[in-house]
Design a protein around this motif. Sequence first.
Motif, PDB file in Angstrom:
ATOM      1  N   SER A  38      76.406  -6.417 -66.688  1.00  0.00           N
ATOM      2  CA  SER A  38      77.537  -5.917 -65.920  1.00  0.00           C
ATOM      3  C   SER A  38      78.456  -5.128 -66.834  1.00  0.00           C
ATOM      4  O   SER A  38      78.565  -5.421 -68.030  1.00  0.00           O
ATOM      5  CB  SER A  38      78.305  -7.089 -65.294  1.00  0.00           C
ATOM      6  OG  SER A  38      79.439  -6.648 -64.576  1.00  0.00           O
ATOM      7  N   ALA A  39      79.108  -4.140 -66.277  1.00  0.00           N
ATOM      8  CA  ALA A  39      80.127  -3.377 -66.990  1.00  0.00           C
ATOM      9  C   ALA A  39      81.383  -3.345 -66.133  1.00  0.00           C
ATOM     10  O   ALA A  39      81.309  -3.283 -64.898  1.00  0.00           O
ATOM     11  CB  ALA A  39      79.652  -1.958 -67.291  1.00  0.00           C
TER      12      ALA A  39
ATOM     13  N   GLU B 254      80.372   5.449 -71.456  1.00  0.00           N
ATOM     14  CA  GLU B 254      80.173   4.895 -70.111  1.00  0.00           C
ATOM     15  C   GLU B 254      78.804   5.289 -69.560  1.00  0.00           C
ATOM     16  O   GLU B 254      78.100   4.465 -68.963  1.00  0.00           O
ATOM     17  CB  GLU B 254      81.277   5.378 -69.173  1.00  0.00           C
ATOM     18  CG  GLU B 254      82.614   4.714 -69.413  1.00  0.00           C
ATOM     19  CD  GLU B 254      83.679   5.177 -68.441  1.00  0.00           C
ATOM     20  OE1 GLU B 254      84.590   4.396 -68.153  1.00  0.00           O
ATOM     21  OE2 GLU B 254      83.602   6.327 -67.968  1.00  0.00           O
ATOM     22  N   LYS B 255      78.415   6.530 -69.766  1.00  0.00           N
ATOM     23  CA  LYS B 255      77.114   6.994 -69.271  1.00  0.00           C
ATOM     24  C   LYS B 255      75.964   6.366 -70.056  1.00  0.00           C
ATOM     25  O   LYS B 255      74.961   5.957 -69.474  1.00  0.00           O
ATOM     26  CB  LYS B 255      77.038   8.520 -69.362  1.00  0.00           C
ATOM     27  CG  LYS B 255      77.989   9.248 -68.427  1.00  0.00           C
ATOM     28  CD  LYS B 255      77.964  10.746 -68.675  1.00  0.00           C
ATOM     29  CE  LYS B 255      78.976  11.466 -67.798  1.00  0.00           C
ATOM     30  NZ  LYS B 255      79.027  12.925 -68.104  1.00  0.00           N
ATOM     31  N   ILE B 256      76.097   6.291 -71.373  1.00  0.00           N
ATOM     32  CA  ILE B 256      75.025   5.758 -72.213  1.00  0.00           C
ATOM     33  C   ILE B 256      74.863   4.253 -71.999  1.00  0.00           C
ATOM     34  O   ILE B 256      73.749   3.756 -71.831  1.00  0.00           O
ATOM     35  CB  ILE B 256      75.309   6.069 -73.696  1.00  0.00           C
ATOM     36  CG1 ILE B 256      75.203   7.575 -73.942  1.00  0.00           C
ATOM     37  CG2 ILE B 256      74.355   5.304 -74.610  1.00  0.00           C
ATOM     38  CD1 ILE B 256      75.759   8.029 -75.276  1.00  0.00           C
ATOM     39  N   HIS B 257      75.958   3.546 -71.975  1.00  0.00           N
ATOM     40  CA  HIS B 257      75.890   2.086 -71.837  1.00  0.00           C
ATOM     41  C   HIS B 257      75.295   1.664 -70.492  1.00  0.00           C
ATOM     42  O   HIS B 257      74.590   0.658 -70.411  1.00  0.00           O
ATOM     43  CB  HIS B 257      77.275   1.484 -72.005  1.00  0.00           C
ATOM     44  CG  HIS B 257      77.287  -0.010 -71.970  1.00  0.00           C
ATOM     45  ND1 HIS B 257      76.928  -0.776 -73.049  1.00  0.00           N
ATOM     46  CD2 HIS B 257      77.592  -0.876 -70.977  1.00  0.00           C
ATOM     47  CE1 HIS B 257      77.006  -2.057 -72.732  1.00  0.00           C
ATOM     48  NE2 HIS B 257      77.409  -2.143 -71.473  1.00  0.00           N
ATOM     49  N   THR B 258      75.567   2.426 -69.459  1.00  0.00           N
ATOM     50  CA  THR B 258      75.092   2.063 -68.122  1.00  0.00           C
ATOM     51  C   THR B 258      73.792   2.763 -67.737  1.00  0.00           C
ATOM     52  O   THR B 258      73.286   2.540 -66.634  1.00  0.00           O
ATOM     53  CB  THR B 258      76.156   2.386 -67.056  1.00  0.00           C
ATOM     54  OG1 THR B 258      76.393   3.811 -67.031  1.00  0.00           O
ATOM     55  CG2 THR B 258      77.465   1.666 -67.349  1.00  0.00           C
ATOM     56  N   ALA B 259      73.230   3.583 -68.613  1.00  0.00           N
ATOM     57  CA  ALA B 259      72.024   4.343 -68.277  1.00  0.00           C
ATOM     58  C   ALA B 259      70.837   3.415 -68.027  1.00  0.00           C
ATOM     59  O   ALA B 259      70.685   2.377 -68.684  1.00  0.00           O
ATOM     60  CB  ALA B 259      71.690   5.315 -69.398  1.00  0.00           C
ATOM     61  N   ALA B 260      69.984   3.806 -67.097  1.00  0.00           N
ATOM     62  CA  ALA B 260      68.776   3.025 -66.813  1.00  0.00           C
ATOM     63  C   ALA B 260      67.735   3.187 -67.911  1.00  0.00           C
ATOM     64  O   ALA B 260      66.922   2.289 -68.145  1.00  0.00           O
ATOM     65  CB  ALA B 260      68.187   3.449 -65.462  1.00  0.00           C
ATOM     66  N   GLU B 261      67.767   4.314 -68.627  1.00  0.00           N
ATOM     67  CA  GLU B 261      66.714   4.645 -69.591  1.00  0.00           C
ATOM     68  C   GLU B 261      67.034   4.122 -70.994  1.00  0.00           C
ATOM     69  O   GLU B 261      66.958   4.852 -71.994  1.00  0.00           O
ATOM     70  CB  GLU B 261      66.475   6.154 -69.625  1.00  0.00           C
ATOM     71  CG  GLU B 261      67.632   7.004 -70.149  1.00  0.00           C
ATOM     72  CD  GLU B 261      68.653   7.396 -69.113  1.00  0.00           C
ATOM     73  OE1 GLU B 261      69.464   8.290 -69.389  1.00  0.00           O
ATOM     74  OE2 GLU B 261      68.650   6.804 -68.004  1.00  0.00           O
ATOM     75  N   GLN B 262      67.354   2.843 -71.102  1.00  0.00           N
ATOM     76  CA  GLN B 262      67.650   2.272 -72.409  1.00  0.00           C
ATOM     77  C   GLN B 262      66.437   2.329 -73.337  1.00  0.00           C
ATOM     78  O   GLN B 262      66.573   2.410 -74.560  1.00  0.00           O
ATOM     79  CB  GLN B 262      68.133   0.840 -72.261  1.00  0.00           C
ATOM     80  CG  GLN B 262      69.460   0.707 -71.528  1.00  0.00           C
ATOM     81  CD  GLN B 262      70.606   1.404 -72.236  1.00  0.00           C
ATOM     82  OE1 GLN B 262      70.746   1.290 -73.456  1.00  0.00           O
ATOM     83  NE2 GLN B 262      71.430   2.127 -71.485  1.00  0.00           N
ATOM     84  N   ASP B 263      65.249   2.295 -72.778  1.00  0.00           N
ATOM     85  CA  ASP B 263      64.039   2.379 -73.602  1.00  0.00           C
ATOM     86  C   ASP B 263      63.874   3.761 -74.217  1.00  0.00           C
ATOM     87  O   ASP B 263      63.239   3.906 -75.271  1.00  0.00           O
ATOM     88  CB  ASP B 263      62.804   1.992 -72.791  1.00  0.00           C
ATOM     89  CG  ASP B 263      62.709   2.715 -71.460  1.00  0.00           C
ATOM     90  OD1 ASP B 263      63.733   3.265 -70.980  1.00  0.00           O
ATOM     91  OD2 ASP B 263      61.618   2.720 -70.868  1.00  0.00           O
TER      92      ASP B 263
END
Length: 268
Positions: free
Chosen positions: A171-172, A115-124
Motif C-alpha cells: 500500500s502507498a 510516486e510513479k516508480i514506487h507504485t509501478a507494476a513493472e518492478q521486475d
Amino acid sequence: MRRILQHRCLTAWLLGCLAVTLSACAADDAPTAITNATFWLWRNYDTGTDERLAEAIVALNGSVTAVTADEPMKVLIGKLNSSDVKLVGRTGVDASKAFGLLVVTEIACKMSQVEKIHTAAEQDTLHPTAYKAYKRTFVSGRDDFLAGKLKFLDWTTDLTSEFATEALAGSARHVPDLGKTKSPYGAALVSRTYLTKAATGTEWPQDYQIEAYYERTPGHMIHMFAVWREATFYGLSTASSSWLQNKMMGGFVDWDAEVEKACKSGKY
C-alpha cells in the motif's frame, strides 16, 4: 517487502556468501527520535491524520540531517510486538523474532517520479536481477492515486526470487502538502508492505516494512526504509548474523541506486 523485499538484491550477495568471511561488525542502534518516528508510522499508517503524518515526516527529518547521497544511514531498530503485527492481520506468529533494520538514503529524484516508480507494476523491469517471476495486482486505481483523487493505493504481489515464493500486501499513502509550517518539504509518500503468510522455499515466516519519501531539497529525495524480518538464508539468521544484516542493508542502498537510475532515465 515491497517487491521482494524489497528483497532488494538478496540474490547477488547471498550467492557469494561462501566465498567471504561471515564475520562482520554489528551495526549501531538507531537514534531514539528516528525509531519513534518509524514505529509511529507503522502503527498509524491507516488511521493517522494527514496532519500527524506530516508531523512524523518533520520529526524524521530531524534525525537524518547528516544523511547525504554518499553517506546513507544503516542502523538497527527495536522489535515490533504482537499488537503491531495484528494490525496487518498476522496472528499465530512471534513478532519478537522479526529483527529490525533501518536504512535512510538520499536519491536524485523528484516526488512525482518516486510516486510513479514506487507504485509501478513493472518492478521486475526496474530491478531486473531481483525476481524470477513477479505480478502486482492493484486493488484500487493507480491513475486516480497519481492524480491525487485517492489517499491510498493498495495492491497484492505474488513473486518468486532465487530464494523464495512470496505473497505480499502492499500500500502507498499520499500525504498532502499542508503548507510551509506543517509541510516544510512539501507532500510526502508513505508505504507499507508485509508478508501475508510465510514464504515458501526457505524459512521466512515474517516480513514487515514501512517507508517514507519526502523531497528535502528540490530534486533530492530522502527515503526511509525499515524492515522487521524473520528469515534464514543459507543457514544464516536475520536475528543473529551481523554479516547478513549488513549485507541486507547494503542491498537496500543498492535498490535505491536503481530507483535513482530510473529517475534519470526520463521514463518516469
